[in-house]
Write a protein that holds these residues in place. Structure first.
Motif, PDB file in Angstrom:
ATOM      1  N   LEU A   1       0.850  -1.185   0.000  1.00 57.15           N
ATOM      2  CA  LEU A   1       0.000   0.000   0.000  1.00 57.15           C
ATOM      3  C   LEU A   1       0.888   1.238   0.000  1.00 57.15           C
ATOM      4  N   VAL A   2       0.530   2.210  -0.803  1.00 60.57           N
ATOM      5  CA  VAL A   2       1.223   3.488  -0.764  1.00 60.57           C
ATOM      6  C   VAL A   2       0.190   4.565  -0.464  1.00 60.57           C
ATOM      7  N   ASN A   3       0.468   5.349   0.560  1.00 59.85           N
ATOM      8  CA  ASN A   3      -0.532   6.244   1.138  1.00 59.85           C
ATOM      9  C   ASN A   3      -0.416   7.662   0.615  1.00 59.85           C
ATOM     10  N   GLY A   4      -1.535   8.228   0.219  1.00 64.06           N
ATOM     11  CA  GLY A   4      -1.621   9.632  -0.143  1.00 64.06           C
ATOM     12  C   GLY A   4      -2.342  10.401   0.957  1.00 64.06           C
ATOM     13  N   HIS A   5      -2.903  11.550   0.617  1.00 60.90           N
ATOM     14  CA  HIS A   5      -3.421  12.408   1.681  1.00 60.90           C
ATOM     15  C   HIS A   5      -4.591  13.273   1.224  1.00 60.90           C
ATOM     16  N   ILE A   6      -5.577  13.450   2.116  1.00 60.50           N
ATOM     17  CA  ILE A   6      -6.669  14.394   1.900  1.00 60.50           C
ATOM     18  C   ILE A   6      -7.004  15.053   3.229  1.00 60.50           C
ATOM     19  N   ASN A   7      -7.493  16.262   3.161  1.00 53.37           N
ATOM     20  CA  ASN A   7      -8.017  16.934   4.353  1.00 53.37           C
ATOM     21  C   ASN A   7      -9.176  17.832   3.926  1.00 53.37           C
ATOM     22  N   LEU A   8      -9.637  18.669   4.827  1.00 53.14           N
ATOM     23  CA  LEU A   8     -10.677  19.625   4.451  1.00 53.14           C
ATOM     24  C   LEU A   8     -10.515  20.916   5.226  1.00 53.14           C
ATOM     25  N   LYS A   9     -11.147  21.943   4.700  1.00 59.69           N
ATOM     26  CA  LYS A   9     -11.159  23.245   5.354  1.00 59.69           C
ATOM     27  C   LYS A   9     -12.573  23.566   5.799  1.00 59.69           C
ATOM     28  N   LEU A  10     -12.660  24.167   6.972  1.00 60.66           N
ATOM     29  CA  LEU A  10     -13.914  24.742   7.440  1.00 60.66           C
ATOM     30  C   LEU A  10     -13.904  26.214   7.066  1.00 60.66           C
ATOM     31  N   VAL A  11     -14.936  26.640   6.344  1.00 61.13           N
ATOM     32  CA  VAL A  11     -14.962  27.983   5.777  1.00 61.13           C
ATOM     33  C   VAL A  11     -15.774  28.904   6.681  1.00 61.13           C
ATOM     34  N   ALA A  12     -15.285  30.123   6.857  1.00 62.35           N
ATOM     35  CA  ALA A  12     -15.980  31.110   7.684  1.00 62.35           C
ATOM     36  C   ALA A  12     -17.365  31.405   7.127  1.00 62.35           C
ATOM     37  N   GLN A  13     -18.322  31.641   8.019  1.00 55.65           N
ATOM     38  CA  GLN A  13     -19.705  31.864   7.623  1.00 55.65           C
ATOM     39  C   GLN A  13     -19.959  33.331   7.288  1.00 55.65           C
ATOM     40  N   GLU A  14     -21.130  33.567   6.731  1.00 56.72           N
ATOM     41  CA  GLU A  14     -21.567  34.950   6.564  1.00 56.72           C
ATOM     42  C   GLU A  14     -21.761  35.574   7.944  1.00 56.72           C
TER      43      GLU A  14
END
Length: 407
Positions: A172-185
Motif C-alpha cells: 500500500l502506498v498512502n496519499g493524503h486528503i483533508n478539508l477546510k472549514l470555511v468562515a460563515q456569513e
C-alpha cells in the motif's frame, strides 16, 4: 519473464486520505495459464462504462453502504453537538469564536480528540463512536458535523510523497486528503474573522509546499467506496470489493483510481482480458496515469509480451522524469531522512524542470540552512518569496527571512 512477482497498483485513500497502491503477488502457475488463455484476444474500449462491468464473475453482495449513510450521525452525537453549541453561544461576545472555529476545537484532531488509525476506513458514525479512524474517516466525520451546523467545507487532496506499507500480499502506498472549514456569513457567525481552518491529523508544517487540489463531495464518496473496496480486496472478499467499486463509479464515472482498483481485482480473479481493457481505457483518458502504466507493464511482463512491455515502460519512465514533482518528492524524502546533500541535488533537479515553483526554492533554502550555507539559504528564500502569490506563504517566508537576517 521480467518480473516473477506480478505486482499491481491500485489507488485508494487511507492515510489522510490514502492513495493506495496495491501490489499483488499472483501464484506463478496461474500467471502462466493466463498467458496462453488471453494474450492474443482483441480488446474493446468504450465510453460506456457498463462494458467494463462483469457481474457474471461475481456474486451479489448484501449490505453495501448507501452513499447518504456515510455522513449520517447517531442522534446522541447530534444532541451532544447541539448542547455544546448552545452552551458556547452563551459566551459569544466574550469568546468571539466563530462557528467554524468552534467546530475545529470540537474536533480537536491535533490534540488527540480523535486517534489516527490507518487500517480501517470508517463512516461518520463509526468514527464518532470509535474516536479513531484514518484521515478519510476524519474528513467524512468533520463534513457530517459541519453539515449539521451549516458550516461550509472544502475538500483538498494533497500531493504528498507516497508512504509504503505492506498488508499480507499487498503493498500500500498512502496519499493524503483533508478539508477546510470555511468562515460563515456575518449573520451566522460568532465573530468577523474570515480565515478558513484546516482540519487534519497531520501538522500543517508537514504539508507545506505541496500542491493541493479541490475535490468534490462526489469524489470523496468515490474515494470512500474505493478505500473500503481495497480493504475488502486485501481481506479476500472479492464479491464485496466488486460491488463497492461499482458504487464508486456510480458516484464519478471517470474516477480513475476506482477503475484501476477494479482492474487489479480482475487480475486477482484471473480475468486478464478484462483487466487489460480497463488499463487501456484509463490510459486513453490519461496517457500518463502512473498506476495504470505500472500495472499494465507488470501484466505484459507476466505474459512475456516483451515488446509491448518495453513501449509501456518507456512511457512510464518518461512521464516520471518529466514531472518536476517526482524530483521534489525525492528531495523532501531525503530532507526528512537528513540526507541533505541528496536533498540539495533533488531540489536542484526539480528547479531545473520548473523554476517557477516557490516550494522548490523554499525546500532548497531550508536544506542550505541546515548545512550551514546561510548565504544561499537566504538567496533561495528570497526567490521563493518573489514567486509565491499566496498571502499565507508570503507571511511565512517573510517571517523566516527576518529570522535568518536576525540570526
Amino acid at each position: 519473464m521480467l518480473n516473477a512477482e506480478n505486482l499491481c497498483v491500485v489507488s485508494v485513500m487511507k492515510q489522510s486520505i490514502l492513495l493506495l497502491i496495491l501490489q499483488l503477488t499472483l501464484p506463478l502457475p496461474l500467471c502462466l495459464l493466463l498467458v496462453s488463455g488471453c494474450a492474443t484476444q482483441s480488446l474493446q474500449t468504450s465510453d460506456d462504462l457498463t462494458v467494463y462491468f462483469h457481474d457474471e464473475f461475481f456474486s451479489p453482495t448484501q449490505e453495501l453502504p448507501d452513499a447518504d449513510t456515510l455522513f449520517e450521525l447517531p442522534e446522541d452525537a447530534l444532541s451532544s453537538l447541539r448542547r455544546e453549541v448552545t452552551r458556547s453561544k452563551g459566551y459569544q461576545h466574550q469568546s468571539k469564536v466563530m462557528l467554524h472555529e468552534w467546530l475545529a476545537n470540537y474536533i480537536n484532531a491535533a490534540d488527540g480528540g480523535f486517534r489516527y488509525a490507518d487500517n480501517v476506513t470508517r463512516s461518520a458514525a463509526e468514527t464518532f463512536n470509535d474516536r479513531e479512524g484514518n484521515c478519510l474517516s476524519l474528513v467524512v466525520l468533520t463534513a457530517a458535523l459541519a453539515k449539521e451546523l451549516d458550516v461550509k467545507v472544502e475538500f483538498q487532496e494533497i500531493d504528498i510523497p507516497p508512504v509504503w506499507d505492506r498488508q499480507g500480499g499487498f503493498y500500500l502506498v498512502n496519499g493524503h486528503i483533508n478539508l477546510k472549514l470555511v468562515a460563515q456569513e456575518k449573520g451566522h457567525t460568532f465573530n468577523f474573522s474570515t480565515q478558513a481552518i484546516q482540519i487534519d491529523f497531520l501538522p500543517e508544517r508537514a504539508m507545506q509546499g505541496y500542491q493541493k487540489r479541490r475535490v468534490s463531495m462526489s469524489t470523496v464518496v468515490s474515494m470512500f467506496y474505493n478505500n473500503i473496496a481495497a480493504e475488502a480486496l486485501v481481506a479476500g472478499d472479492y464479491d464485496r470489493a466488486y460491488g463497492l467499486l461499482k458504487l464508486a463509479l456510480m458516484q464519478e464515472e471517470l474516477f480513475l483510481p476506482a477503475l484501476n482498483t477494479l482492474a487489479v481485482l480482475y487480475r486477482y480473479k484471473g480475468l486478464d482480458q478484462q483487466a487489460e481493457a480497463l488499463y487501456k481505457y484509463v490510459l486513453s483518458v490519461d496517457p500518463e496515469d502512473m498506476n495504470a502504466l505500472n500495472n499494465y507493464a507488470i501484466m505484459l511482463s507476466a505474459q512475456e509480451r516483451l515488446d509491448e512491455w518495453s513501449n509501456v515502460h518507456k512511457v512510464m519512465e518518461l512521464a516520471r522524469i518529466r514531472n518536476p514533482y517526482y524530483y521534489y518528492g525525492m528531495a523532501q524524502q531525503a530532507y526528512f531522512d537528513k540526507q541533505y546533500q541528496d536533498a540539495l541535488l533533488w531540489y536542484k533537479r526539480a528547479i531545473a524542470k520548473a523554476d517557477y515553483r516557490h516550494e522548490f526554492y523554499f525546500g532548497l533554502s531550508r536544506t542550505y540552512w541546515v548545512t550551514g550555507d546561510e548565504r544561499r539559504a537566504e538567496q533561495s528564500l528570497k526567490k521563493a518569496l518573489k514567486l509565491t502569490t499566496d498571502e499565507h506563504n508570503k507571511r511565512r517566508y517573510q517571517t523566516k527571512l527576518h529570522a535568518m537576517r536576525s540570526h
